[in-house]
Design a protein around this motif. Structure first.
Motif, mmCIF file in Angstrom:
data_model
loop_
_atom_site.group_PDB
_atom_site.id
_atom_site.type_symbol
_atom_site.label_atom_id
_atom_site.label_comp_id
_atom_site.label_asym_id
_atom_site.label_seq_id
_atom_site.Cartn_x
_atom_site.Cartn_y
_atom_site.Cartn_z
ATOM 1 N N TYR A 78 -17.742 2.084 -26.313
ATOM 2 C CA TYR A 78 -18.496 2.721 -25.153
ATOM 3 C C TYR A 78 -17.690 3.622 -24.275
ATOM 4 C CZ TYR A 78 -21.273 2.797 -20.850
ATOM 5 O OH TYR A 78 -22.104 3.315 -19.624
ATOM 6 N N VAL A 79 -18.607 4.948 -24.165
ATOM 7 C CA VAL A 79 -17.593 5.761 -23.400
ATOM 8 C C VAL A 79 -18.690 5.878 -22.233
ATOM 9 C CG1 VAL A 79 -16.779 8.097 -23.132
ATOM 10 C CG2 VAL A 79 -16.755 6.807 -25.287
ATOM 11 N N PRO A 80 -18.250 5.777 -20.972
ATOM 12 C CA PRO A 80 -19.286 5.877 -19.589
ATOM 13 C C PRO A 80 -19.132 7.355 -19.335
ATOM 14 C CG PRO A 80 -17.297 4.740 -18.931
ATOM 15 C CD PRO A 80 -17.094 4.638 -20.447
ATOM 16 N N VAL A 147 -9.806 11.642 -23.686
ATOM 17 C CA VAL A 147 -8.817 10.232 -23.855
ATOM 18 C C VAL A 147 -9.817 9.001 -23.706
ATOM 19 C CG1 VAL A 147 -7.289 9.010 -22.363
ATOM 20 C CG2 VAL A 147 -7.023 11.502 -22.640
ATOM 21 N N TYR A 148 -10.813 9.270 -22.877
ATOM 22 C CA TYR A 148 -11.727 8.137 -22.845
ATOM 23 C C TYR A 148 -12.652 7.866 -24.011
ATOM 24 C CZ TYR A 148 -11.021 8.567 -17.747
ATOM 25 O OH TYR A 148 -10.307 8.821 -16.706
ATOM 26 N N GLU A 156 -11.623 -0.012 -32.625
ATOM 27 C CA GLU A 156 -11.972 0.076 -33.758
ATOM 28 C C GLU A 156 -13.479 -0.134 -34.130
ATOM 29 O OE1 GLU A 156 -7.931 -0.698 -36.398
ATOM 30 O OE2 GLU A 156 -8.600 -2.598 -35.155
ATOM 31 N N PRO A 157 -14.300 0.627 -33.483
ATOM 32 C CA PRO A 157 -15.878 0.213 -33.537
ATOM 33 C C PRO A 157 -16.343 0.892 -34.700
ATOM 34 C CG PRO A 157 -15.638 2.241 -32.069
ATOM 35 C CD PRO A 157 -14.110 1.555 -32.346
ATOM 36 N N ARG A 158 -17.561 0.585 -34.989
ATOM 37 C CA ARG A 158 -18.534 1.038 -36.051
ATOM 38 C C ARG A 158 -19.618 1.937 -35.386
ATOM 39 N NH1 ARG A 158 -19.931 -3.541 -40.125
ATOM 40 N NH2 ARG A 158 -20.969 -1.807 -41.422
ATOM 41 N N ILE A 159 -19.855 1.628 -34.221
ATOM 42 C CA ILE A 159 -20.905 2.429 -33.624
ATOM 43 C C ILE A 159 -20.062 2.949 -32.246
ATOM 44 C CG2 ILE A 159 -22.905 2.500 -32.201
ATOM 45 C CD1 ILE A 159 -23.604 -0.125 -34.000
ATOM 46 N N LEU A 160 -20.231 4.339 -31.838
ATOM 47 C CA LEU A 160 -19.895 4.775 -30.627
ATOM 48 C C LEU A 160 -21.234 4.984 -29.631
ATOM 49 C CD1 LEU A 160 -17.236 5.738 -29.158
ATOM 50 C CD2 LEU A 160 -17.474 7.842 -30.358
ATOM 51 N N LEU A 161 -21.184 4.518 -28.551
ATOM 52 C CA LEU A 161 -22.269 4.819 -27.130
ATOM 53 C C LEU A 161 -21.414 6.047 -26.385
ATOM 54 C CD1 LEU A 161 -23.822 1.351 -26.660
ATOM 55 C CD2 LEU A 161 -24.290 3.015 -28.475
ATOM 56 N N LEU A 162 -22.200 6.993 -26.175
ATOM 57 C CA LEU A 162 -21.609 7.955 -24.981
ATOM 58 C C LEU A 162 -22.746 8.187 -24.051
ATOM 59 C CD1 LEU A 162 -20.787 9.411 -28.163
ATOM 60 C CD2 LEU A 162 -19.010 10.113 -26.377
ATOM 61 N N ASP A 163 -22.386 8.139 -22.792
ATOM 62 C CA ASP A 163 -23.396 8.185 -21.689
ATOM 63 C C ASP A 163 -22.851 9.439 -21.112
ATOM 64 O OD1 ASP A 163 -25.195 8.197 -19.583
ATOM 65 O OD2 ASP A 163 -24.601 6.176 -18.643
ATOM 66 N N THR A 189 -21.062 5.672 -36.480
ATOM 67 C CA THR A 189 -22.394 6.351 -36.033
ATOM 68 C C THR A 189 -22.399 6.335 -34.623
ATOM 69 O OG1 THR A 189 -23.118 4.573 -37.699
ATOM 70 C CG2 THR A 189 -24.525 5.045 -36.039
ATOM 71 N N ILE A 190 -23.016 7.455 -34.134
ATOM 72 C CA ILE A 190 -23.129 7.781 -32.846
ATOM 73 C C ILE A 190 -24.506 7.857 -32.139
ATOM 74 C CG2 ILE A 190 -22.372 9.731 -31.060
ATOM 75 C CD1 ILE A 190 -20.516 10.643 -33.096
ATOM 76 N N LEU A 191 -24.553 7.262 -31.020
ATOM 77 C CA LEU A 191 -25.902 7.349 -30.133
ATOM 78 C C LEU A 191 -25.128 7.882 -28.864
ATOM 79 C CD1 LEU A 191 -28.841 6.549 -29.464
ATOM 80 C CD2 LEU A 191 -27.941 4.188 -29.040
ATOM 81 N N MET A 192 -25.855 8.871 -28.286
ATOM 82 C CA MET A 192 -25.576 9.669 -27.265
ATOM 83 C C MET A 192 -26.688 9.758 -26.111
ATOM 84 S SD MET A 192 -23.670 13.420 -27.108
ATOM 85 C CE MET A 192 -25.246 14.265 -27.668
ATOM 86 N N ILE A 193 -26.437 9.644 -24.827
ATOM 87 C CA ILE A 193 -27.329 10.073 -23.880
ATOM 88 C C ILE A 193 -26.897 11.362 -23.443
ATOM 89 C CG2 ILE A 193 -28.047 9.603 -21.376
ATOM 90 C CD1 ILE A 193 -27.530 6.624 -22.105
ATOM 91 N N SER A 194 -27.837 12.401 -23.184
ATOM 92 C CA SER A 194 -27.614 13.678 -22.889
ATOM 93 C C SER A 194 -28.714 14.137 -22.142
ATOM 94 C CB SER A 194 -27.159 14.329 -24.074
ATOM 95 O OG SER A 194 -26.903 15.794 -23.369
#
Length: 258
Positions: A78-80, A147-148, A156-163, A189-194
């Motif tokens: 997770y990237v806040p 860096v974040y 070592e995730p398989r899914i990346l969440l970015l807010d 795999t990426i799920l991104m809020i934008s």
């Protein structure tokens, strides 16, 4: 056959007793790059909190690679949103990324050579290895965001969440962040809020429009009509980059009177 990375079935969730997510159904496949758009208060961050196990739905089920949230959330990085920090705070780039290894260790266990290898590898992946010993307060907003992202990858995730990954990044640096995510999507795999509809148009593979209810576009075409249904107000649509996509119209209104 594609592997289902995230599966939400009829999810209803509240925040402070107020219903935020209403009957959310969503399947995200391994290797997808999903952009999630919608107005403030529409439930985007709440959806992330559901996936991270921070909010429990009062109806519906969530599966992450076929597991419930308790087992599956270990697959998520997770990237806040990027926040301003105390520039004098004495923490270096490598120290920040090393925090991403905390979930891989027992309490009070020392970092191992493997942890250091992962820190260096993830910093290299985001183009920040040469700055590993730099105080993070000396970095630009775009550099700190990299860096974040590295910190999230260190688990070592398989899914990346970015807010909102570019919300506090200089406009000249935003494209480099999106290009980085496009490269990372080759293996994660990426799920991104934008709120950056132009970036959604140019970089992601699929688009979700969320305003309490979700409308998911498998192959994102962008239309003013679709965006205005989500935001429930007129929107001036400006998309940059190639390719542009035009979202197809939603099949039903966002809210129906009971």
């Amino acid at each position: 056959m594609k592997t289902e990375a995230i599966t939400l079935n009829h999810i209803w969730a509240k925040y402070n007793k107020t219903p935020i997510l209403e009957d959310i159904n969503l399947t995200i496949y391994e290797g997808d790059f999903v952009g999630l758009i919608g107005p403030n208060g529409g439930g985007k961050t709440t959806l992330f909190k559901v996936l991270l196990g921070l909010i429990k739905p009062y109806q519906g089920t969530v599966n992450i690679f076929g597991h419930n949230i308790a087992k599956g959330r270990g697959c998520i990085g997770y990237v806040p949103q990027l926040l301003e920090l105390d520039r004098e705070f004495p923490v270096r780039v490598a120290d920040v990324v090393r925090m991403g290894r905390l979930g891989k260790r027992r309490l009070l266990q020392r970092y191992t050579p493997k942890d250091e290898d992962v820190v260096n590898r993830t910093l290299d992946q985001v183009g920040m290895l040469k700055l590993r010993d730099r105080p993070i307060g000396e970095l630009s907003g775009g550099q700190r965001q990299r860096v974040y992202i590295a910190r999230a990858l260190a688990s070592e995730p398989r899914i990346l969440l970015l807010d909102e990954p570019t919300a506090s990044v200089d406009p000249q640096r935003q494209t480099s962040i999106y290009e980085l995510l496009k490269e990372l999507n080759e293996w994660i795999t990426i799920l991104m809020i934008s709120h950056d509809i132009g970036a959604i148009s140019a970089y992601v593979k699929t688009v979700g429009c969320l305003n309490h209810r979700l409308f998911f576009h498998g192959d994102p075409p962008l239309s003013t009509e679709a965006i205005e249904k989500t935001y429930q107000c007129p929107v001036d649509l400006i998309a940059h980059g190639v390719p542009h996509r035009v979202l197809s119209q939603h099949n039903c209104p966002l809210h129906q009177d009971e």
